[in-house]
Motif scaffolding. Structure first.
Motif, PDB file in Angstrom:
ATOM      1  N   THR A  14       0.834  -1.208   0.000  1.00 54.05           N
ATOM      2  CA  THR A  14       0.000   0.000   0.000  1.00 54.05           C
ATOM      3  C   THR A  14       0.868   1.258   0.000  1.00 54.05           C
ATOM      4  O   THR A  14       0.406   2.339  -0.355  1.00 54.05           O
ATOM      5  CB  THR A  14      -0.913   0.038   1.249  1.00 54.05           C
ATOM      6  OG1 THR A  14      -0.098  -0.195   2.409  1.00 54.05           O
ATOM      7  CG2 THR A  14      -2.006  -0.997   1.171  1.00 54.05           C
ATOM      8  N   TYR A  44       5.662   4.788   7.130  1.00 59.13           N
ATOM      9  CA  TYR A  44       4.387   4.677   7.852  1.00 59.13           C
ATOM     10  C   TYR A  44       4.504   5.172   9.296  1.00 59.13           C
ATOM     11  O   TYR A  44       3.530   5.654   9.865  1.00 59.13           O
ATOM     12  CB  TYR A  44       3.853   3.243   7.784  1.00 59.13           C
ATOM     13  CG  TYR A  44       2.925   3.033   6.591  1.00 59.13           C
ATOM     14  CD1 TYR A  44       1.607   3.490   6.623  1.00 59.13           C
ATOM     15  CD2 TYR A  44       3.363   2.408   5.431  1.00 59.13           C
ATOM     16  CE1 TYR A  44       0.752   3.315   5.541  1.00 59.13           C
ATOM     17  CE2 TYR A  44       2.505   2.226   4.343  1.00 59.13           C
ATOM     18  CZ  TYR A  44       1.203   2.682   4.403  1.00 59.13           C
ATOM     19  OH  TYR A  44       0.348   2.523   3.338  1.00 59.13           O
ATOM     20  N   GLY A  59     -10.651   3.176   1.377  1.00 67.06           N
ATOM     21  CA  GLY A  59      -9.406   2.676   0.773  1.00 67.06           C
ATOM     22  C   GLY A  59      -8.489   2.145   1.852  1.00 67.06           C
ATOM     23  O   GLY A  59      -7.326   2.531   1.950  1.00 67.06           O
ATOM     24  N   GLY A  93      -6.900  -0.613   2.435  1.00 64.51           N
ATOM     25  CA  GLY A  93      -5.663  -1.322   2.075  1.00 64.51           C
ATOM     26  C   GLY A  93      -5.326  -2.428   3.060  1.00 64.51           C
ATOM     27  O   GLY A  93      -6.117  -3.336   3.303  1.00 64.51           O
ATOM     28  N   TYR A 123      -4.616   2.433   8.994  1.00 63.63           N
ATOM     29  CA  TYR A 123      -5.401   3.434   9.744  1.00 63.63           C
ATOM     30  C   TYR A 123      -6.525   2.778  10.552  1.00 63.63           C
ATOM     31  O   TYR A 123      -6.972   3.335  11.550  1.00 63.63           O
ATOM     32  CB  TYR A 123      -5.917   4.531   8.792  1.00 63.63           C
ATOM     33  CG  TYR A 123      -4.747   5.343   8.255  1.00 63.63           C
ATOM     34  CD1 TYR A 123      -4.201   6.381   9.007  1.00 63.63           C
ATOM     35  CD2 TYR A 123      -4.133   5.011   7.053  1.00 63.63           C
ATOM     36  CE1 TYR A 123      -3.086   7.074   8.553  1.00 63.63           C
ATOM     37  CE2 TYR A 123      -3.017   5.704   6.588  1.00 63.63           C
ATOM     38  CZ  TYR A 123      -2.506   6.734   7.349  1.00 63.63           C
ATOM     39  OH  TYR A 123      -1.390   7.419   6.916  1.00 63.63           O
ATOM     40  N   ASP A 142     -12.831  -0.933   0.756  1.00 64.70           N
ATOM     41  CA  ASP A 142     -11.779  -0.942  -0.253  1.00 64.70           C
ATOM     42  C   ASP A 142     -12.369  -1.477  -1.552  1.00 64.70           C
ATOM     43  O   ASP A 142     -13.308  -2.266  -1.535  1.00 64.70           O
ATOM     44  CB  ASP A 142     -10.608  -1.828   0.213  1.00 64.70           C
ATOM     45  CG  ASP A 142      -9.314  -1.479  -0.505  1.00 64.70           C
ATOM     46  OD1 ASP A 142      -8.511  -0.705   0.048  1.00 64.70           O
ATOM     47  OD2 ASP A 142      -9.109  -1.961  -1.640  1.00 64.70           O
ATOM     48  N   ILE A 143     -11.759  -1.039  -2.640  1.00 59.98           N
ATOM     49  CA  ILE A 143     -12.228  -1.487  -3.965  1.00 59.98           C
ATOM     50  C   ILE A 143     -11.899  -2.963  -4.198  1.00 59.98           C
ATOM     51  O   ILE A 143     -12.508  -3.620  -5.035  1.00 59.98           O
ATOM     52  CB  ILE A 143     -11.624  -0.591  -5.077  1.00 59.98           C
ATOM     53  CG1 ILE A 143     -12.360  -0.729  -6.397  1.00 59.98           C
ATOM     54  CG2 ILE A 143     -10.140  -0.855  -5.253  1.00 59.98           C
ATOM     55  CD1 ILE A 143     -11.952   0.313  -7.444  1.00 59.98           C
ATOM     56  N   ASP A 202     -16.374   0.657  -4.513  1.00 57.65           N
ATOM     57  CA  ASP A 202     -15.637   1.729  -5.187  1.00 57.65           C
ATOM     58  C   ASP A 202     -16.268   3.048  -4.741  1.00 57.65           C
ATOM     59  O   ASP A 202     -17.435   3.313  -5.038  1.00 57.65           O
ATOM     60  CB  ASP A 202     -15.766   1.537  -6.708  1.00 57.65           C
ATOM     61  CG  ASP A 202     -15.041   2.613  -7.500  1.00 57.65           C
ATOM     62  OD1 ASP A 202     -14.689   3.660  -6.912  1.00 57.65           O
ATOM     63  OD2 ASP A 202     -14.849   2.409  -8.710  1.00 57.65           O
ATOM     64  N   ILE A 203     -15.511   3.851  -4.013  1.00 57.40           N
ATOM     65  CA  ILE A 203     -16.065   5.082  -3.432  1.00 57.40           C
ATOM     66  C   ILE A 203     -16.474   6.094  -4.511  1.00 57.40           C
ATOM     67  O   ILE A 203     -17.218   7.027  -4.233  1.00 57.40           O
ATOM     68  CB  ILE A 203     -15.075   5.702  -2.393  1.00 57.40           C
ATOM     69  CG1 ILE A 203     -15.744   6.757  -1.506  1.00 57.40           C
ATOM     70  CG2 ILE A 203     -13.838   6.290  -3.083  1.00 57.40           C
ATOM     71  CD1 ILE A 203     -16.831   6.254  -0.610  1.00 57.40           C
ATOM     72  N   LEU A 252      -6.760   8.030   3.373  1.00 51.34           N
ATOM     73  CA  LEU A 252      -5.336   8.380   3.300  1.00 51.34           C
ATOM     74  C   LEU A 252      -4.693   7.706   2.095  1.00 51.34           C
ATOM     75  O   LEU A 252      -4.841   6.492   1.901  1.00 51.34           O
ATOM     76  CB  LEU A 252      -4.618   7.955   4.586  1.00 51.34           C
ATOM     77  CG  LEU A 252      -4.788   8.880   5.820  1.00 51.34           C
ATOM     78  CD1 LEU A 252      -4.284  10.289   5.508  1.00 51.34           C
ATOM     79  CD2 LEU A 252      -6.198   8.936   6.347  1.00 51.34           C
ATOM     80  N   ASP A 253      -4.007   8.527   1.325  1.00 50.80           N
ATOM     81  CA  ASP A 253      -3.238   8.042   0.163  1.00 50.80           C
ATOM     82  C   ASP A 253      -4.084   7.208  -0.789  1.00 50.80           C
ATOM     83  O   ASP A 253      -3.597   6.217  -1.353  1.00 50.80           O
ATOM     84  CB  ASP A 253      -2.011   7.236   0.622  1.00 50.80           C
ATOM     85  CG  ASP A 253      -0.977   8.119   1.316  1.00 50.80           C
ATOM     86  OD1 ASP A 253      -1.150   9.351   1.285  1.00 50.80           O
ATOM     87  OD2 ASP A 253      -0.026   7.587   1.893  1.00 50.80           O
TER      88      ASP A 253
HETATM   89  C1  SAM Z   1      -2.077   3.485  -1.598  1.00 47.06           C
HETATM   90  S1  SAM Z   1      -3.231   2.392  -0.892  1.00 47.06           S
HETATM   91  C2  SAM Z   1      -3.507   3.174   0.691  1.00 47.06           C
HETATM   92  C3  SAM Z   1      -4.117   2.252   1.700  1.00 47.06           C
HETATM   93  C4  SAM Z   1      -4.301   2.858   3.101  1.00 47.06           C
HETATM   94  N1  SAM Z   1      -5.244   3.947   3.097  1.00 47.06           N
HETATM   95  C5  SAM Z   1      -2.979   3.315   3.628  1.00 47.06           C
HETATM   96  O1  SAM Z   1      -2.737   4.521   3.646  1.00 47.06           O
HETATM   97  O2  SAM Z   1      -2.188   2.453   4.035  1.00 47.06           O
HETATM   98  C6  SAM Z   1      -4.730   2.796  -1.766  1.00 47.06           C
HETATM   99  C7  SAM Z   1      -5.901   1.898  -1.398  1.00 47.06           C
HETATM  100  O3  SAM Z   1      -7.097   2.432  -1.937  1.00 47.06           O
HETATM  101  C8  SAM Z   1      -7.845   1.400  -2.550  1.00 47.06           C
HETATM  102  N2  SAM Z   1      -8.648   2.051  -3.605  1.00 47.06           N
HETATM  103  C9  SAM Z   1      -8.197   2.542  -4.784  1.00 47.06           C
HETATM  104  N3  SAM Z   1      -9.203   3.111  -5.466  1.00 47.06           N
HETATM  105  C10 SAM Z   1     -10.317   2.960  -4.698  1.00 47.06           C
HETATM  106  C11 SAM Z   1     -11.685   3.318  -4.867  1.00 47.06           C
HETATM  107  N4  SAM Z   1     -12.104   3.962  -5.963  1.00 47.06           N
HETATM  108  N5  SAM Z   1     -12.571   3.016  -3.888  1.00 47.06           N
HETATM  109  C12 SAM Z   1     -12.156   2.349  -2.754  1.00 47.06           C
HETATM  110  N6  SAM Z   1     -10.870   1.982  -2.561  1.00 47.06           N
HETATM  111  C13 SAM Z   1      -9.957   2.275  -3.512  1.00 47.06           C
HETATM  112  C14 SAM Z   1      -6.812   0.412  -3.064  1.00 47.06           C
HETATM  113  O4  SAM Z   1      -7.327  -0.869  -3.249  1.00 47.06           O
HETATM  114  C15 SAM Z   1      -5.766   0.481  -1.932  1.00 47.06           C
HETATM  115  O5  SAM Z   1      -6.055  -0.430  -0.932  1.00 47.06           O
END
Ligand code: SAM
Length: 263
Positions: free
Chosen positions: A24, A38, A65, A67, A71, A87-88, A109-110, A127-128
């Protein structure tokens, strides 16, 4: 515009192959350096939360999201009343349900037109993840969805790159401009409370043309890629400097954290 399902497929594969903070986080920089990155995120995130006077025991939180659940773990440590993560990917949701059996997780998917959540939250964290929504209409929809999932007076805490120059894109990430993000956020109805740096030296300087910062980031990545021991040592050495720089600066060259309120 991305092909439908392409983003989901990308994350399913990425997290399937690398479930954890190295998947992630900054892919390619290994487990050790990512774990130090992190640590910075955790310190800054908790410091930001401490300014908000949240009564943790009484709040419902949605993490978007999620991951590998970094968080989710922090929200649990803080003792919030209820945590829902989403999460997606199926791989994240499946693993998170095992890792955090007391919390609720949804695969969604948000940025979709409709979100299958009827309850409202006191705080939403993302986050991210928002810069991974590359399509502009989907990005605006994600912000609108987040706004409508908050209770009145609720807070939205998210990270972004908030570029001051020309936005940068690649296939799976878009660094949008500060002005564009502010416009979208305000159009939803949010009031922006504050924005501050999350990183200084330890993450890619996507919002800087400084020769020094670009050169030092190249040096960091080259060193870290030599092996986990290098990532561990460099992370250990940079951590205190990073915390100092981030707490002194109002603008950062890399990812920043923003807090918004739904009136
Ligand atoms: C860079 S990782 C960050 C994960 C976590 N928030 C962190 O900071 O450790 C991005 C995460 O967002 C999820 N993601 C990406 N696009 C998304 C969407 N449209 N809706 C929900 N989740 C999504 C991915 O599957 C991934 O787990």
């Amino acid at each position: 515009m991305e092909k439908s399902g392409e983003i989901k497929d990308y994350w399913e594969k990425r997290l399937n192959d690398n479930f954890g903070l190295h998947g992630t986080g900054f892919i390619g920089l290994g487990k050790k350096y990512n774990s130090w990155m992190y640590r910075v995120r955790k310190r800054i995130f908790k410091k930001k939360l401490s300014t908000l006077n949240l009564g943790y025991g009484g709040i419902d939180v949605l993490d978007v999201g999620s991951g590998s659940g970094f968080y989710i773990k922090i929200w649990n440590e803080l003792g919030v009343k209820k945590i829902v993560g989403c999460d997606i990917t199926n791989v994240a949701v499946k693993n998170l349900k095992t890792l955090f059996p007391d919390n609720e997780f949804l695969e969604l998917d948000i940025s979709n037109e409709s979100i299958p959540i009827s309850e409202k939250f006191d705080v939403i964290s993302a986050l991210d993840m928002l810069f991974h929504i590359v399509d502009d209409d989907k990005y605006s929809k994600a912000m609108e969805n987040i706004y409508s999932l908050l209770k009145p007076g609720g807070l939205f805490i998210f990270s972004e790159n908030f570029i001051h120059q020309i936005p940068k894109n690649n296939r799976y990430q878009t660094s949008r401009s500060l002005s564009d993000i502010e416009l979208i956020i305000k159009r939803c109805g949010f009031k922006i409370l504050n924005r501050s740096p999350m990183f200084f030296f330890m993450n890619a300087p996507v919002d800087s043309n400084s020769f020094f910062l670009r050169k030092s980031w190249r040096l960091i990545t080259k060193t870290v890629q030599k092996g986990e021991l290098f990532g561990s040592l460099l992370g250990f050495m940079l951590f205190p400097i990073e915390i100092l720089m981030v707490s002194m600066k109002k603008e950062g060259p890399s990812t920043e954290i923003m807090i918004c309120k739904k009136p």
